[in-house]
Scaffold this motif. Structure first.
Motif, short mmCIF file in Angstrom:
data_model
loop_
_atom_site.label_atom_id
_atom_site.label_comp_id
_atom_site.label_asym_id
_atom_site.label_seq_id
_atom_site.Cartn_x
_atom_site.Cartn_y
_atom_site.Cartn_z
N GLU A 152 0.83 -1.20 0.00
CA GLU A 152 0.00 0.00 0.00
C GLU A 152 0.87 1.25 0.00
O GLU A 152 0.54 2.25 -0.65
CB GLU A 152 -0.93 0.00 1.22
CG GLU A 152 -1.93 -1.15 1.25
CD GLU A 152 -2.84 -1.14 0.03
OE1 GLU A 152 -3.10 -0.04 -0.49
OE2 GLU A 152 -3.28 -2.23 -0.39
N ASN A 153 1.98 1.20 0.73
CA ASN A 153 2.90 2.33 0.74
C ASN A 153 3.51 2.53 -0.65
O ASN A 153 3.62 3.67 -1.15
CB ASN A 153 3.99 2.09 1.78
CG ASN A 153 4.92 3.28 1.91
OD1 ASN A 153 4.54 4.35 2.36
ND2 ASN A 153 6.18 3.09 1.52
N PHE A 154 3.91 1.43 -1.30
CA PHE A 154 4.49 1.52 -2.64
C PHE A 154 3.46 2.00 -3.65
O PHE A 154 3.77 2.76 -4.58
CB PHE A 154 5.06 0.16 -3.06
CG PHE A 154 5.82 0.19 -4.35
CD1 PHE A 154 7.11 0.69 -4.41
CD2 PHE A 154 5.22 -0.28 -5.53
CE1 PHE A 154 7.80 0.72 -5.61
CE2 PHE A 154 5.91 -0.24 -6.73
CZ PHE A 154 7.21 0.27 -6.77
N ARG A 155 2.21 1.56 -3.49
CA ARG A 155 1.15 1.99 -4.38
C ARG A 155 0.91 3.50 -4.24
O ARG A 155 0.72 4.21 -5.24
CB ARG A 155 -0.13 1.23 -4.04
CG ARG A 155 -1.34 1.64 -4.85
CD ARG A 155 -1.21 1.22 -6.29
NE ARG A 155 -2.35 1.70 -7.08
CZ ARG A 155 -2.53 1.45 -8.36
NH1 ARG A 155 -1.66 0.68 -9.01
NH2 ARG A 155 -3.57 1.92 -9.00
N SER A 156 0.95 4.00 -3.02
CA SER A 156 0.81 5.45 -2.81
C SER A 156 1.97 6.21 -3.44
O SER A 156 1.79 7.30 -4.00
CB SER A 156 0.75 5.75 -1.30
OG SER A 156 -0.35 5.12 -0.70
N PHE A 157 3.16 5.61 -3.36
CA PHE A 157 4.32 6.22 -4.00
C PHE A 157 4.12 6.32 -5.51
O PHE A 157 4.43 7.34 -6.13
CB PHE A 157 5.57 5.39 -3.68
CG PHE A 157 6.77 5.70 -4.52
CD1 PHE A 157 7.44 6.91 -4.38
CD2 PHE A 157 7.23 4.78 -5.48
CE1 PHE A 157 8.55 7.19 -5.18
CE2 PHE A 157 8.33 5.07 -6.26
CZ PHE A 157 8.98 6.28 -6.12
N TYR A 158 3.57 5.27 -6.10
CA TYR A 158 3.32 5.29 -7.55
C TYR A 158 2.28 6.35 -7.91
O TYR A 158 2.40 7.04 -8.93
CB TYR A 158 2.86 3.91 -8.01
CG TYR A 158 2.33 3.91 -9.43
CD1 TYR A 158 3.21 3.99 -10.51
CD2 TYR A 158 0.96 3.85 -9.68
CE1 TYR A 158 2.72 4.01 -11.82
CE2 TYR A 158 0.47 3.86 -10.98
CZ TYR A 158 1.36 3.95 -12.04
OH TYR A 158 0.88 3.99 -13.33
N GLU A 159 1.23 6.47 -7.09
CA GLU A 159 0.18 7.44 -7.39
C GLU A 159 0.69 8.87 -7.32
O GLU A 159 0.22 9.74 -8.05
CB GLU A 159 -0.98 7.25 -6.42
CG GLU A 159 -1.74 5.94 -6.63
CD GLU A 159 -2.80 5.70 -5.57
OE1 GLU A 159 -2.85 6.52 -4.62
OE2 GLU A 159 -3.56 4.73 -5.70
N ILE A 160 1.64 9.12 -6.43
CA ILE A 160 2.18 10.47 -6.31
C ILE A 160 3.28 10.72 -7.34
O ILE A 160 3.39 11.80 -7.91
CB ILE A 160 2.72 10.68 -4.88
CG1 ILE A 160 1.56 10.65 -3.88
CG2 ILE A 160 3.47 12.01 -4.76
CD1 ILE A 160 1.99 10.74 -2.44
N LYS A 161 4.09 9.69 -7.61
CA LYS A 161 5.19 9.83 -8.57
C LYS A 161 5.11 8.72 -9.61
O LYS A 161 5.92 7.79 -9.61
CB LYS A 161 6.54 9.78 -7.84
CG LYS A 161 6.75 10.96 -6.89
CD LYS A 161 8.14 10.95 -6.30
CE LYS A 161 8.39 12.16 -5.42
NZ LYS A 161 9.77 12.21 -4.89
N PRO A 162 4.13 8.79 -10.49
CA PRO A 162 3.98 7.70 -11.47
C PRO A 162 5.12 7.63 -12.47
O PRO A 162 5.42 6.56 -12.98
CB PRO A 162 2.65 8.05 -12.16
CG PRO A 162 2.50 9.53 -11.96
CD PRO A 162 3.12 9.84 -10.65
#
Length: 349
Positions: free
Chosen positions: A23-33
């Motif tokens: 979930e943390n990595f997914r949030s990272f992708y959403e902010i910095k795709p």
């Protein structure tokens, strides 16, 4: 900070859990795709690709000892900028976790301030109730004291009137005696006429003890004093005792303690607990922390681009193939020679 006590191991463990969280990595992708767009294929499900990339390519190695460093690693192909993804993911997670700690501390401070404010309000209400009760007690005590002093004052005035009435009675009695003796004006025993030695002695004894009897003042003087006393019989007396009582009554009627307490515009300076809590809130309000002040972890080695891929390595594969091929050839020749030797032995038999 209240309610926000973290040891280094606790902070590191929680930070590591965040790095290991999808979930943390997914949030990272959403902010910095843009950081990991190179792994996304448009014809496939994005979430499945990100999930597969995270669980299959990224790993964090737990330390063998408590103080040993932890390793965050990534397996990637030529199309992916692995070091950039890994470093940005690490930095972003650290920034987010620092902000989380700051938010927790801010909430803890706000909660402590709000609790103190609630306690301050409670102390203020309790103090106001105490003040109201104290005023009621003082007023009741003053009321009782005023009633007692008024009774004393009335009794003292009645005593003065009674003394005046007694004086009038004494004067009337003396006036009658003077009238019977024909004494009109003030006189002395010698002026009444020739007296014996014994009577002189008696009057001398009376005079030496308390003065001459009142009737020697004469009818006129006695009547004048009696009439004045009768005229002023009901007038207010002004003895020392009466003045003292009236002074005490005035002080009770104008009770400065009650007046001062009632006229206070602000009761808080007189509440010690209230002021202590207000001081605590001022100190808590000064505790402002920014994420830049929080140092959670330190990167010993940042991810970097290696000189060559770890796998597959062509030169190593060729070398290993030659080695294993040569060994296989030698083994095969040995086996063939062994079989030929056995056949030859059988023919000789």
């Amino acid at each position: 900070m209240p309610e926000t006590s973290y040891s280094e191991s606790q902070a590191l463990e929680e930070f590591s859990q965040r790095l290991s969280s999808y979930e943390n990595f997914r949030s990272f992708y959403e902010i910095k795709p843009d950081a990991i767009n190179s792994i996304i294929q448009d014809e496939l499900d994005t979430d499945s690709q990100i999930r597969s990339f995270f669980f299959n390519q990224i790993s964090i190695t737990p330390p063998r000892e408590d103080e040993a460093p932890r390793t965050l690693s990534l397996q990637y192909n030529e199309k992916t900028n692995g070091p950039q993804i890994l470093n940005e993911y690490f930095r972003w997670t650290e920034e987010m976790y620092s902000q989380v700690l700051v938010d927790r501390a801010s909430r803890a401070v706000d909660n402590a301030i709000n609790r103190n404010k609630a306690k301050m309000d409670a102390h203020l209400r309790a103090h106001q109730d105490d003040i109201a009760a104290r005023i009621e007690i003082l007023q009741e005590e003053d009321k009782i004291r005023i009633a007692e002093l008024e009774d004393r004052l009335e009794a003292e005035k009645q005593s003065v009137v009674a003394s005046r009435e007694e004086r009038v009675r004494i004067l009337e009695h003396a006036e009658q005696i003077a009238s019977n003796l024909g004494i009109e004006k003030p006189t002395t025993p010698r002026d009444l006429g020739r007296q014996t030695q014994d009577r002189d002695v008696i009057y001398t004894e009376i005079n030496s003890r308390g003065g001459l009897p009142l009737y020697f003042m004469g009818v006129d003087a006695l009547r004048a004093e009696r009439e004045v006393i009768e005229q002023n019989l009901e007038e207010d007396a002004n003895t020392q005792e009466i003045r003292n009582i009236e002074s005490q009554l005035q002080q009770l009627i104008n009770n400065r303690t009650i007046e001062t307490i009632t006229n206070r515009e602000n009761q808080t300076p007189f509440i010690e607990e209230y002021n202590n809590l207000r001081s605590q809130n001022e100190i808590l309000s000064a505790n402002i922390i920014s994420p830049s002040e929080i140092d959670i972890v330190s990167a010993i080695h940042w991810a970097y681009q290696p000189n060559g891929p770890e796998s597959p390595r062509s030169s190593l594969i060729i070398a290993l193939s030659l080695v294993f091929g040569s060994m296989l050839g030698v083994i095969l020749v040995f086996i063939l020679n062994f079989i030929a030797s056995i056949k030859k032995y059988k023919k000789q038999l």
